[in-house]
Design a protein around this motif. Sequence first.
Motif, PDB file in Angstrom:
ATOM      1  N   LEU A 121       5.442  44.688  84.090  1.00 37.97           N
ATOM      2  CA  LEU A 121       4.126  44.134  83.764  1.00 37.97           C
ATOM      3  C   LEU A 121       4.188  43.456  82.403  1.00 37.97           C
ATOM      4  O   LEU A 121       4.647  44.048  81.427  1.00 37.97           O
ATOM      5  N   VAL A 122       3.714  42.213  82.346  1.00 43.22           N
ATOM      6  CA  VAL A 122       3.658  41.468  81.090  1.00 43.22           C
ATOM      7  C   VAL A 122       2.203  41.271  80.702  1.00 43.22           C
ATOM      8  O   VAL A 122       1.390  40.779  81.505  1.00 43.22           O
ATOM      9  N   GLY A 123       1.849  41.658  79.481  1.00 43.61           N
ATOM     10  CA  GLY A 123       0.472  41.518  79.019  1.00 43.61           C
ATOM     11  C   GLY A 123       0.414  41.404  77.512  1.00 43.61           C
ATOM     12  O   GLY A 123       1.437  41.516  76.823  1.00 43.61           O
ATOM     13  N   ASP A 124      -0.784  41.180  76.999  1.00 38.53           N
ATOM     14  CA  ASP A 124      -0.938  40.960  75.553  1.00 38.53           C
ATOM     15  C   ASP A 124      -1.846  41.968  74.876  1.00 38.53           C
ATOM     16  O   ASP A 124      -2.070  41.874  73.668  1.00 38.53           O
ATOM     17  N   THR A 125      -2.396  42.926  75.624  1.00 37.57           N
ATOM     18  CA  THR A 125      -3.323  43.899  75.028  1.00 37.57           C
ATOM     19  C   THR A 125      -2.841  45.323  75.252  1.00 37.57           C
ATOM     20  O   THR A 125      -2.015  45.595  76.130  1.00 37.57           O
ATOM     21  N   VAL A 126      -3.402  46.235  74.457  1.00 38.63           N
ATOM     22  CA  VAL A 126      -3.085  47.648  74.662  1.00 38.63           C
ATOM     23  C   VAL A 126      -3.571  48.109  76.030  1.00 38.63           C
ATOM     24  O   VAL A 126      -2.985  49.012  76.641  1.00 38.63           O
ATOM     25  N   TRP A 127      -4.636  47.472  76.546  1.00 37.95           N
ATOM     26  CA  TRP A 127      -5.165  47.864  77.859  1.00 37.95           C
ATOM     27  C   TRP A 127      -4.149  47.545  78.961  1.00 37.95           C
ATOM     28  O   TRP A 127      -3.996  48.317  79.906  1.00 37.95           O
ATOM     29  N   ASP A 128      -3.459  46.412  78.824  1.00 37.81           N
ATOM     30  CA  ASP A 128      -2.396  46.072  79.779  1.00 37.81           C
ATOM     31  C   ASP A 128      -1.284  47.109  79.727  1.00 37.81           C
ATOM     32  O   ASP A 128      -0.810  47.590  80.770  1.00 37.81           O
ATOM     33  N   MET A 129      -0.839  47.433  78.519  1.00 37.86           N
ATOM     34  CA  MET A 129       0.271  48.372  78.359  1.00 37.86           C
ATOM     35  C   MET A 129      -0.100  49.758  78.876  1.00 37.86           C
ATOM     36  O   MET A 129       0.701  50.430  79.535  1.00 37.86           O
ATOM     37  N   GLN A 130      -1.323  50.187  78.611  1.00 35.38           N
ATOM     38  CA  GLN A 130      -1.751  51.503  79.090  1.00 35.38           C
ATOM     39  C   GLN A 130      -1.850  51.535  80.609  1.00 35.38           C
ATOM     40  O   GLN A 130      -1.425  52.499  81.249  1.00 35.38           O
ATOM     41  N   ALA A 131      -2.388  50.472  81.201  1.00 40.00           N
ATOM     42  CA  ALA A 131      -2.518  50.416  82.663  1.00 40.00           C
ATOM     43  C   ALA A 131      -1.145  50.436  83.317  1.00 40.00           C
ATOM     44  O   ALA A 131      -0.920  51.166  84.291  1.00 40.00           O
ATOM     45  N   GLY A 132      -0.208  49.637  82.788  1.00 46.15           N
ATOM     46  CA  GLY A 132       1.133  49.613  83.358  1.00 46.15           C
ATOM     47  C   GLY A 132       1.850  50.933  83.203  1.00 46.15           C
ATOM     48  O   GLY A 132       2.491  51.428  84.147  1.00 46.15           O
ATOM     49  N   SER A 133       1.741  51.539  82.027  1.00 45.52           N
ATOM     50  CA  SER A 133       2.403  52.824  81.784  1.00 45.52           C
ATOM     51  C   SER A 133       1.860  53.908  82.696  1.00 45.52           C
ATOM     52  O   SER A 133       2.623  54.739  83.224  1.00 45.52           O
ATOM     53  N   ARG A 134       0.555  53.911  82.924  1.00 45.59           N
ATOM     54  CA  ARG A 134      -0.057  54.916  83.795  1.00 45.59           C
ATOM     55  C   ARG A 134       0.334  54.707  85.253  1.00 45.59           C
ATOM     56  O   ARG A 134       0.262  55.644  86.062  1.00 45.59           O
ATOM     57  N   ALA A 135       0.762  53.490  85.585  1.00 38.50           N
ATOM     58  CA  ALA A 135       1.231  53.213  86.947  1.00 38.50           C
ATOM     59  C   ALA A 135       2.755  53.323  87.035  1.00 38.50           C
ATOM     60  O   ALA A 135       3.338  52.982  88.073  1.00 38.50           O
ATOM     61  N   ASP A 136       3.387  53.791  85.971  1.00 41.01           N
ATOM     62  CA  ASP A 136       4.844  53.984  85.917  1.00 41.01           C
ATOM     63  C   ASP A 136       5.625  52.688  86.064  1.00 41.01           C
ATOM     64  O   ASP A 136       6.710  52.648  86.659  1.00 41.01           O
ATOM     65  N   VAL A 137       5.064  51.620  85.503  1.00 42.17           N
ATOM     66  CA  VAL A 137       5.701  50.311  85.526  1.00 42.17           C
ATOM     67  C   VAL A 137       6.231  49.994  84.134  1.00 42.17           C
ATOM     68  O   VAL A 137       5.586  50.318  83.127  1.00 42.17           O
ATOM     69  N   ALA A 138       7.395  49.359  84.049  1.00 41.85           N
ATOM     70  CA  ALA A 138       7.925  48.912  82.760  1.00 41.85           C
ATOM     71  C   ALA A 138       6.998  47.850  82.179  1.00 41.85           C
ATOM     72  O   ALA A 138       6.577  46.935  82.889  1.00 41.85           O
ATOM     73  N   CYS A 139       6.688  47.955  80.891  1.00 37.97           N
ATOM     74  CA  CYS A 139       5.722  47.051  80.262  1.00 37.97           C
ATOM     75  C   CYS A 139       6.377  46.186  79.191  1.00 37.97           C
ATOM     76  O   CYS A 139       7.175  46.674  78.393  1.00 37.97           O
ATOM     77  N   VAL A 140       6.002  44.912  79.184  1.00 38.78           N
ATOM     78  CA  VAL A 140       6.445  43.954  78.177  1.00 38.78           C
ATOM     79  C   VAL A 140       5.206  43.399  77.489  1.00 38.78           C
ATOM     80  O   VAL A 140       4.269  42.946  78.152  1.00 38.78           O
ATOM     81  N   GLY A 141       5.187  43.430  76.170  1.00 40.25           N
ATOM     82  CA  GLY A 141       4.049  42.924  75.415  1.00 40.25           C
ATOM     83  C   GLY A 141       4.330  41.548  74.839  1.00 40.25           C
ATOM     84  O   GLY A 141       5.469  41.239  74.480  1.00 40.25           O
ATOM     85  N   LEU A 142       3.286  40.724  74.769  1.00 37.43           N
ATOM     86  CA  LEU A 142       3.369  39.417  74.114  1.00 37.43           C
ATOM     87  C   LEU A 142       2.394  39.393  72.939  1.00 37.43           C
ATOM     88  O   LEU A 142       1.267  39.884  73.052  1.00 37.43           O
ATOM     89  N   LEU A 143       2.827  38.792  71.830  1.00 38.08           N
ATOM     90  CA  LEU A 143       2.017  38.755  70.618  1.00 38.08           C
ATOM     91  C   LEU A 143       1.011  37.620  70.596  1.00 38.08           C
ATOM     92  O   LEU A 143       0.152  37.567  69.710  1.00 38.08           O
TER      93      LEU A 143
END
Length: 222
Positions: free
Chosen positions: A162-184
């Motif tokens: 999962l690629v996203g730019d907010t903490v909400w993206d990272m939290q949603a992906g982590s809770r779904a057990d998906v690897a998360c990539v953040g963009l600044l």
Amino acid sequence: MNRAALFDVDGTLADTNHLHVVCWWEALRQAGHDVAMHDIHRAIGLPGEDLLAHLLGDDRDTSEDDGLSAAHTTLYGTYFDRLPPLASAAGLLRELDRRGWRVVLVTSARGDELDALRRAVDADDAITATASSDDVDKGKPAPDPVRHALDLADAPARGAVLVGDTVWDMQAGSRADVACVGLLCGGIPRRDLEGAGARAVYRHPADLLAHLDTSPFAGHTA
């Protein structure tokens, strides 16, 4: 095993976060609410009702919610014909599609707004499906949108990024057990994205595209 490349859109593929900030600020101002733009920025990425709860509190007058959301939609709609994509956003999606990834958009946008964003990104040929906030009971940071996107891609969590730019993206992906990539490029600091679950952080889509072979995408094989 299918591999799913899941992408947030606002602030990740399109440079729209600050447009949302201004439109929510004006909608709130018109209704008599004095909310700092900095606070609104940190709430961008949440579905409208959750954003208002985050900014105004659970004890707010919820009868205002529909009017505030409608005002934001009207204000934001004035930008629909000129929403700016981020550089290399389309190229990133197409390269992942070329490598056999199933690209799915995971977004709180819906209806005309989602259509406008897809036109801006201009990579429909590389997009397998879209999971919007209309499709689930709970939006980000709940894992529901991510799990729905995995269903659309017919892919397991272990084969997804999962690629996203907010903490909400990272939290949603982590809770779904998906690897998360953040963009600044959405304006959220690196430490906040990492604290919310990002395994790697890049500046923008072009930076991720340039480092695709050493990114979390390289850790998943067909």
